[in-house]
Design a protein around this motif. Structure first.
Motif, short mmCIF file in Angstrom:
data_model
loop_
_atom_site.label_atom_id
_atom_site.label_comp_id
_atom_site.label_asym_id
_atom_site.label_seq_id
_atom_site.Cartn_x
_atom_site.Cartn_y
_atom_site.Cartn_z
N PHE A 44 -28.68 -1.80 5.83
CA PHE A 44 -27.98 -3.05 6.18
C PHE A 44 -26.48 -2.81 6.33
O PHE A 44 -25.85 -3.29 7.28
N LEU A 45 -25.90 -2.07 5.39
CA LEU A 45 -24.46 -1.84 5.45
C LEU A 45 -24.07 -1.00 6.66
O LEU A 45 -23.01 -1.20 7.26
N ALA A 46 -24.94 -0.07 7.04
CA ALA A 46 -24.67 0.72 8.25
C ALA A 46 -24.68 -0.17 9.49
O ALA A 46 -23.81 -0.05 10.37
N ARG A 47 -25.65 -1.08 9.57
CA ARG A 47 -25.70 -2.01 10.71
C ARG A 47 -24.53 -2.97 10.68
O ARG A 47 -23.95 -3.30 11.72
N THR A 48 -24.14 -3.41 9.47
CA THR A 48 -23.02 -4.33 9.36
C THR A 48 -21.72 -3.67 9.79
O THR A 48 -20.89 -4.28 10.49
N ALA A 49 -21.53 -2.41 9.39
CA ALA A 49 -20.31 -1.70 9.78
C ALA A 49 -20.19 -1.63 11.30
O ALA A 49 -19.09 -1.78 11.86
N HIS A 50 -21.32 -1.40 11.96
CA HIS A 50 -21.31 -1.35 13.42
C HIS A 50 -20.98 -2.72 14.00
O HIS A 50 -20.19 -2.85 14.94
N GLU A 51 -21.60 -3.77 13.44
CA GLU A 51 -21.37 -5.12 13.94
C GLU A 51 -19.95 -5.60 13.69
O GLU A 51 -19.40 -6.39 14.47
N LEU A 52 -19.33 -5.14 12.61
CA LEU A 52 -17.97 -5.57 12.28
C LEU A 52 -16.94 -5.09 13.30
O LEU A 52 -15.89 -5.71 13.48
N ARG A 53 -17.23 -3.99 13.96
CA ARG A 53 -16.27 -3.43 14.90
C ARG A 53 -16.02 -4.37 16.09
O ARG A 53 -14.89 -4.46 16.59
N SER A 54 -17.06 -5.07 16.53
CA SER A 54 -16.93 -5.92 17.72
C SER A 54 -15.95 -7.08 17.51
O SER A 54 -14.99 -7.22 18.27
N PRO A 55 -16.14 -7.93 16.47
CA PRO A 55 -15.18 -9.03 16.30
C PRO A 55 -13.78 -8.54 15.92
O PRO A 55 -12.79 -9.15 16.33
N MET A 56 -13.70 -7.45 15.16
CA MET A 56 -12.38 -6.94 14.79
C MET A 56 -11.64 -6.40 16.01
O MET A 56 -10.43 -6.66 16.18
N SER A 57 -12.34 -5.67 16.88
CA SER A 57 -11.70 -5.17 18.11
C SER A 57 -11.25 -6.33 18.99
O SER A 57 -10.15 -6.29 19.57
N ARG A 58 -12.09 -7.35 19.09
CA ARG A 58 -11.73 -8.53 19.88
C ARG A 58 -10.51 -9.23 19.29
O ARG A 58 -9.60 -9.65 20.02
N LEU A 59 -10.49 -9.35 17.98
CA LEU A 59 -9.37 -10.00 17.29
C LEU A 59 -8.07 -9.25 17.55
O LEU A 59 -7.03 -9.85 17.87
N LEU A 60 -8.11 -7.93 17.46
CA LEU A 60 -6.90 -7.12 17.66
C LEU A 60 -6.42 -7.19 19.11
O LEU A 60 -5.21 -7.31 19.37
N SER A 61 -7.36 -7.13 20.05
CA SER A 61 -6.95 -7.14 21.46
C SER A 61 -6.35 -8.48 21.86
O SER A 61 -5.36 -8.54 22.61
N LEU A 62 -6.91 -9.58 21.35
CA LEU A 62 -6.37 -10.91 21.66
C LEU A 62 -4.97 -11.09 21.08
O LEU A 62 -4.07 -11.63 21.73
N HIS A 63 -4.79 -10.62 19.84
CA HIS A 63 -3.46 -10.72 19.24
C HIS A 63 -2.45 -9.85 19.99
O HIS A 63 -1.27 -10.22 20.12
N GLN A 64 -2.90 -8.71 20.47
CA GLN A 64 -1.99 -7.85 21.23
C GLN A 64 -1.53 -8.53 22.52
O GLN A 64 -0.36 -8.46 22.89
N LEU A 65 -2.46 -9.21 23.19
CA LEU A 65 -2.09 -9.94 24.41
C LEU A 65 -1.06 -11.02 24.11
O LEU A 65 -0.09 -11.21 24.86
N ILE A 66 -1.28 -11.74 23.01
CA ILE A 66 -0.37 -12.84 22.65
C ILE A 66 1.00 -12.30 22.25
O ILE A 66 2.04 -12.79 22.69
N LEU A 67 1.01 -11.26 21.39
CA LEU A 67 2.27 -10.71 20.90
C LEU A 67 3.09 -10.05 22.00
O LEU A 67 4.33 -10.01 21.93
#
Length: 258
Positions: A29-52
């Motif tokens: 479960f934790l291995a699958r979660t670690a993979h799934e966490l990358r998607s929203p975190m990458s999206r969050l970082l890219s959106l903030h980069q566009l705004i900043l």
């Protein structure tokens, strides 16, 4: 010091098996979660980069990016909450408690625990349990039992669909998990070899648990043991309307008695 009795040794062996199976589930479960966490975190970082970097073409687009970032953060937090909930699951062998349990609530909780595994394999789990169906039993042990039931079924599934039915019976409730499984997987019992004499430290036990693997039939035996601890009965039956399908059936009493 008195020598341990046969029943104590059997309980210790069962505890080791259950703890090892739970550790394997948590690890996956934790291995699958670690993979799934990358998607929203990458999206969050890219959106903030566009705004900043002032790359928004208008205030309206900037607000849209902020909303998307908020949604990504919510998804990230939800995955973290799932990981925390899984980390708190414990098989335990203590005294069982007795509480009124609505089966639909337990089934929904187990579904959330297995959601990522189902999605990664493109499997569909349909739960058909009436909201008013309840028993008096141990909630933690019942959740553990259903978790192992569905997780074992997923690993042996041939098709893409699982259906969990719940119904009232004369002496309690019946839970049926229906799907197309590998033929007679529950008969393939190969017990892991355990050399208790070699376990001198906690590190030895940890190393052994990492090496242990369970055959499909061994998981079925563990499931049967959990069901019996709830004074229930586990059996496999065919589906007359469709010979390719099988049902893993758990009969539980209405009230858990000592």
């Amino acid at each position: 010091m008195d020598e341990p009795t046969a029943s104590e040794l059997e309980e210790t062996r069962l505890g080791l098996y259950l703890a090892t199976e739970l550790a394997a589930y948590k690890g996956g479960f934790l291995a699958r979660t670690a993979h799934e966490l990358r998607s929203p975190m990458s999206r969050l970082l890219s959106l903030h980069q566009l705004i900043l970097n002032d790359l928004c073409t208008s205030p309206q687009e900037e607000r849209e990016f902020i909303q998307e970032a908020y949604n990504a953060a919510k998804k990230f937090l939800g995955l973290l909450d799932e990981a925390i909930a899984i980390s708190k699951i414990n098989y335990g062998t203590g005294r069982l408690s007795k509480q009124t349990i609505y089966l639909s609530n337990v089934c929904d909780c187990v579904y959330q625990r297995l959601r990522l595994l189902l999605e990664n394999r493109s499997y569909q789990l349909t739960i058909m349990v009436d909201d008013g169906l309840f028993i008096v039993s141990d909630p933690n042990r019942l959740e553990q039992t259903l978790l192992l039931l569905i997780e074992t079924a997923i690993t042996q599934l041939v098709g893409l669909n699982l259906t969990l039915f719940g119904q009232q019976t004369e002496n309690g409730v019946m839970l049926k998990l229906q799907g197309e499984f590998q033929p007679d997987f529950w008969q393939e019992i190969e017990e892991p070899s355990i050399q208790m004499a070699a376990l001198e430290t906690l590190e030895d036990a940890y190393s052994l648990s990492r090496q242990m693997t369970f055959s499909p039939g061994m998981k079925f035996w563990l499931l049967q043991t959990l069901v019996e601890s709830l004074k229930g009965r586990l059996r496999v039956q065919s589906v007359s309307e469709n010979p390719a399908l099988s049902c893993l059936c758990i009969q539980l009493p209405l009230t858990l008695e000592p």
